[in-house]
Design a protein around this motif. Structure first.
Motif, PDB file in Angstrom:
ATOM      1  N   PRO A  69      -0.884   9.729  -7.768  1.00 39.86           N
ATOM      2  CA  PRO A  69      -1.727  10.881  -7.429  1.00 39.86           C
ATOM      3  C   PRO A  69      -2.906  10.397  -6.578  1.00 39.86           C
ATOM      4  N   ASP A  70      -3.381  11.253  -5.677  1.00 45.47           N
ATOM      5  CA  ASP A  70      -4.442  10.849  -4.757  1.00 45.47           C
ATOM      6  C   ASP A  70      -5.670  10.345  -5.509  1.00 45.47           C
ATOM      7  N   GLU A  71      -6.003  10.985  -6.616  1.00 45.42           N
ATOM      8  CA  GLU A  71      -7.168  10.573  -7.390  1.00 45.42           C
ATOM      9  C   GLU A  71      -6.981   9.170  -7.957  1.00 45.42           C
ATOM     10  N   ALA A  72      -5.784   8.871  -8.436  1.00 45.76           N
ATOM     11  CA  ALA A  72      -5.512   7.540  -8.989  1.00 45.76           C
ATOM     12  C   ALA A  72      -5.537   6.478  -7.889  1.00 45.76           C
ATOM     13  N   PHE A  73      -4.964   6.798  -6.716  1.00 46.95           N
ATOM     14  CA  PHE A  73      -4.963   5.843  -5.610  1.00 46.95           C
ATOM     15  C   PHE A  73      -6.391   5.556  -5.154  1.00 46.95           C
ATOM     16  N   GLN A  74      -7.221   6.603  -5.033  1.00 42.73           N
ATOM     17  CA  GLN A  74      -8.602   6.420  -4.602  1.00 42.73           C
ATOM     18  C   GLN A  74      -9.419   5.679  -5.659  1.00 42.73           C
ATOM     19  N   SER A  75      -9.051   5.814  -6.932  1.00 43.42           N
ATOM     20  CA  SER A  75      -9.812   5.206  -8.009  1.00 43.42           C
ATOM     21  C   SER A  75      -9.456   3.737  -8.228  1.00 43.42           C
ATOM     22  N   TRP A  76      -8.158   3.453  -8.430  1.00 45.07           N
ATOM     23  CA  TRP A  76      -7.767   2.073  -8.752  1.00 45.07           C
ATOM     24  C   TRP A  76      -6.536   1.577  -8.017  1.00 45.07           C
ATOM     25  N   GLY A  77      -5.708   2.479  -7.502  1.00 41.47           N
ATOM     26  CA  GLY A  77      -4.456   2.052  -6.881  1.00 41.47           C
ATOM     27  C   GLY A  77      -4.651   1.152  -5.673  1.00 41.47           C
ATOM     28  N   TRP A  78      -5.672   1.446  -4.856  1.00 42.34           N
ATOM     29  CA  TRP A  78      -5.903   0.642  -3.650  1.00 42.34           C
ATOM     30  C   TRP A  78      -6.311  -0.791  -3.981  1.00 42.34           C
ATOM     31  N   ARG A  79      -6.816  -1.025  -5.206  1.00 40.88           N
ATOM     32  CA  ARG A  79      -7.298  -2.353  -5.576  1.00 40.88           C
ATOM     33  C   ARG A  79      -6.177  -3.359  -5.812  1.00 40.88           C
ATOM     34  N   ILE A  80      -5.004  -2.882  -6.200  1.00 45.37           N
ATOM     35  CA  ILE A  80      -3.918  -3.787  -6.600  1.00 45.37           C
ATOM     36  C   ILE A  80      -3.564  -4.797  -5.511  1.00 45.37           C
TER      37      ILE A  80
ATOM     38  N   THR B 148      -1.642   9.966   4.170  1.00 42.99           N
ATOM     39  CA  THR B 148      -1.762   8.512   4.126  1.00 42.99           C
ATOM     40  C   THR B 148      -0.401   7.839   4.254  1.00 42.99           C
ATOM     41  N   SER B 149       0.598   8.351   3.542  1.00 43.42           N
ATOM     42  CA  SER B 149       1.924   7.735   3.584  1.00 43.42           C
ATOM     43  C   SER B 149       2.573   7.881   4.954  1.00 43.42           C
ATOM     44  N   ASP B 150       2.282   8.970   5.675  1.00 43.79           N
ATOM     45  CA  ASP B 150       2.815   9.133   7.041  1.00 43.79           C
ATOM     46  C   ASP B 150       2.436   7.938   7.905  1.00 43.79           C
ATOM     47  N   PHE B 151       1.150   7.626   7.905  1.00 38.40           N
ATOM     48  CA  PHE B 151       0.693   6.548   8.777  1.00 38.40           C
ATOM     49  C   PHE B 151       1.077   5.175   8.252  1.00 38.40           C
ATOM     50  N   LEU B 152       1.159   5.025   6.959  1.00 41.90           N
ATOM     51  CA  LEU B 152       1.611   3.736   6.433  1.00 41.90           C
ATOM     52  C   LEU B 152       3.052   3.467   6.837  1.00 41.90           C
ATOM     53  N   TRP B 153       3.887   4.502   6.859  1.00 39.68           N
ATOM     54  CA  TRP B 153       5.263   4.339   7.342  1.00 39.68           C
ATOM     55  C   TRP B 153       5.277   3.955   8.819  1.00 39.68           C
ATOM     56  N   ILE B 154       4.456   4.626   9.608  1.00 34.80           N
ATOM     57  CA  ILE B 154       4.403   4.319  11.042  1.00 34.80           C
ATOM     58  C   ILE B 154       3.977   2.872  11.263  1.00 34.80           C
ATOM     59  N   ILE B 155       2.922   2.450  10.564  1.00 29.43           N
ATOM     60  CA  ILE B 155       2.430   1.079  10.730  1.00 29.43           C
ATOM     61  C   ILE B 155       3.472   0.071  10.270  1.00 29.43           C
TER      62      ILE B 155
ATOM     63  N   LEU C 219       0.817  -1.213   0.000  1.00 28.68           N
ATOM     64  CA  LEU C 219       0.000   0.000   0.000  1.00 28.68           C
ATOM     65  C   LEU C 219       0.852   1.265   0.000  1.00 28.68           C
ATOM     66  N   LEU C 220       1.990   1.222   0.703  1.00 27.15           N
ATOM     67  CA  LEU C 220       2.794   2.429   0.910  1.00 27.15           C
ATOM     68  C   LEU C 220       3.281   3.060  -0.391  1.00 27.15           C
ATOM     69  N   PRO C 221       3.961   2.326  -1.289  1.00 27.23           N
ATOM     70  CA  PRO C 221       4.406   2.972  -2.529  1.00 27.23           C
ATOM     71  C   PRO C 221       3.249   3.441  -3.401  1.00 27.23           C
ATOM     72  N   LEU C 222       2.144   2.698  -3.367  1.00 27.48           N
ATOM     73  CA  LEU C 222       0.980   3.117  -4.151  1.00 27.48           C
ATOM     74  C   LEU C 222       0.428   4.434  -3.642  1.00 27.48           C
ATOM     75  N   ALA C 223       0.304   4.549  -2.306  1.00 27.03           N
ATOM     76  CA  ALA C 223      -0.223   5.780  -1.717  1.00 27.03           C
ATOM     77  C   ALA C 223       0.762   6.935  -1.831  1.00 27.03           C
TER      78      ALA C 223
END
Length: 445
Positions: free
Chosen positions: A192-203, A288-295, A184-188
């Motif tokens: 671009p936020d629009e691309a991640f919200q549209s299809w990036g999260w699905r990968i 989003t990337s801030d918290f993904l790094w923390i997690i 998830l981290l590199p995708l987020a």
């Protein structure tokens, strides 16, 4: 005399080698299986906080969207007690390995389907309905995973190192979380936020197809532990182990359920905490990337501490680590949430590591073995799975409840949520004190 001694020693060697092989296979199966299943489960929990409020629950009120999304995260836990009874009964009556294959296949298919779902803007209310149904399937499946895999390892491991070896299935769940965040981290970060919200999260969801194949390949050669085989005939006499469990061990079940509420430490920090820091309506401004790094960092550190605490539980007993971990983790949630409020990345990371990688993992690395040691072999998986998953179901709704208690615009959010978390952790620690100490003892004792 030497003629009688040597054959005896030679005869023991193949048996010891077979036992060692079985232990390694059991530990590897539990580790890999838990990693694959919790990869799927973590994807959903993070998407529920980061993505789903906007694409599945669009509403004029940001608070309502957040609560609805986090509630679907909790819905998965509603199915877990049902899965615990059904899959726990199957594991106790028919064997551990059958449940492990079934659970992994169900989880893989459900998660793959989430990645293919249409959004609210495409099909309307049908989208969140399908999301909830798939979340229920996930919850049902994962309920049988840790109980069966941990029982498989615990019943195969030597008594003196049961906590250490059984901790590998718990460590596997952390590795699964790391894999999910690592995707998830590199995708987020780079899309671009629009691309991640549209299809990036699905990968990452679509990659769960690997689970369907790996589920069969990994677990088809597992052997049932000797401790289970000795009592398998007796176990089959009880067509409904859950009925016997509720009839004979209601107090023990209640103690384990209450102790499992220590999981509120994780839901307060890594679910509500993310929502609090990231959602625009709270106005803090973490990305989003801030918290993904923390997690990612917290889960990586946890993967290292879990075997250590598992081994320490063999030496000092399960209860000492569970009580210390619950109290310490609950206490650390307070400064963690204050750090989120101040948007201090370094302090969020430090207190997140203390809360989750140190204190909570003291509890987490010990509880599974401790619960397995409370129940007889014929009821072991059912007893563990029911008590764990009822407690997790209650803890899973904490983020939604916390959002109701402290919605966007509320005052003193870290104090309100932090001290509520601490109070629940104190109750969980008190329940852990009531458990029987089974460290170093045979399951037959």
């Amino acid at each position: 005399m030497s003629g009688t001694t040597t054959p005896s020693l030679d005869a023991q060697s193949p048996a010891k080698q077979a036992s060692s092989r079985n232990l390694k296979r059991a530990a590897a199966s539990g580790w890999i299986g838990s990693a694959l299943e919790y990869y799927d489960f973590t994807l959903y929990s993070q998407a529920a906080a980061l993505v789903f409020p906007t694409i599945f629950f669009p509403t004029a009120s940001p608070a309502v969207a957040i609560i609805a999304s986090l509630a679907t995260y909790g819905v998965g836990y509603v199915a877990r007690p049902i899965g615990a009874i059904v899959l726990g009964n199957m594991a106790d009556r028919r064997g551990r390995k059958h449940v492990l294959v079934i659970a992994m296949m169900m989880m893989g298919l459900a998660t793959l389907a989430v990645g293919l779902l249409p959004t609210y803007s495409q099909v309307g209310v049908l989208a969140p309905i399908m999301l909830v149904v798939l979340r229920l399937v996930q919850g049902f499946a994962v309920a049988g995973e840790l109980g069966a895999s941990n029982a498989l390892i615990a019943e195969t491991a030597p008594d003196a190192k049961r906590g250490f070896f059984a901790s590998f299935s718990v460590q596997g769940s952390q590795i699964g979380s790391i894999l999910a965040i690592a995707l998830l981290l590199p995708l987020a970060s780079f899309l671009p936020d629009e691309a991640f919200q549209s299809w990036g999260w699905r990968i990452p969801f679509l990659l769960s197809a690997v689970v369907i194949i790996a589920g069969y390949l990994i677990r088809r050669h597992i052997e049932e532990p000797a401790a289970y085989l000795k009592q398998s005939a007796q176990a089959r006499e009880f067509k409904t182990p859950a009925v016997e469990l509720f009839r004979r061990y209601p107090r023990l079940l209640m103690i384990c359920v209450i102790s499992t509420l220590a999981n509120v430490i994780g839901t307060a920090t890594l679910v509500f905490g993310i929502t609090y820091g990231k959602q625009e309506s709270y106005g803090i401004g973490f990305t989003t990337s801030d918290f993904l790094w923390i997690i990612l960092i917290v889960n990586s550190a946890s993967a290292l501490t879990i075997p250590l605490f598992g081994r320490l539980s063999d030496i000092f007993g399960r209860k000492a680590l569970m009580v210390t971990g619950a109290l310490g983790g609950g206490l650390m949630s307070i400064p963690y949430l204050f750090a989120v409020q101040e948007k201090n990345f370094a302090l969020v990371l430090i207190f997140g590591l203390l809360a989750m990688s140190v204190f909570f993992q003291m509890w987490n690395a010990s509880f599974a073995t401790a619960y397995q040691e409370q129940f007889p072999t014929r009821l072991r998986v059912t007893g563990f799975a029911v008590s764990q998953n009822v407690g997790l179901m209650l803890a899973a709704f904490a983020p939604a409840v916390f959002t109701i208690m402290a919605p966007p615009g509320a005052d003193n959010i870290p104090m309100v949520i932090g001290f509520t978390t601490l109070a629940i952790a104190v109750v969980a620690a008190g329940a852990a004190l009531c458990l029987r100490n089974g460290a170093g003892k045979s399951f037959e004792e």
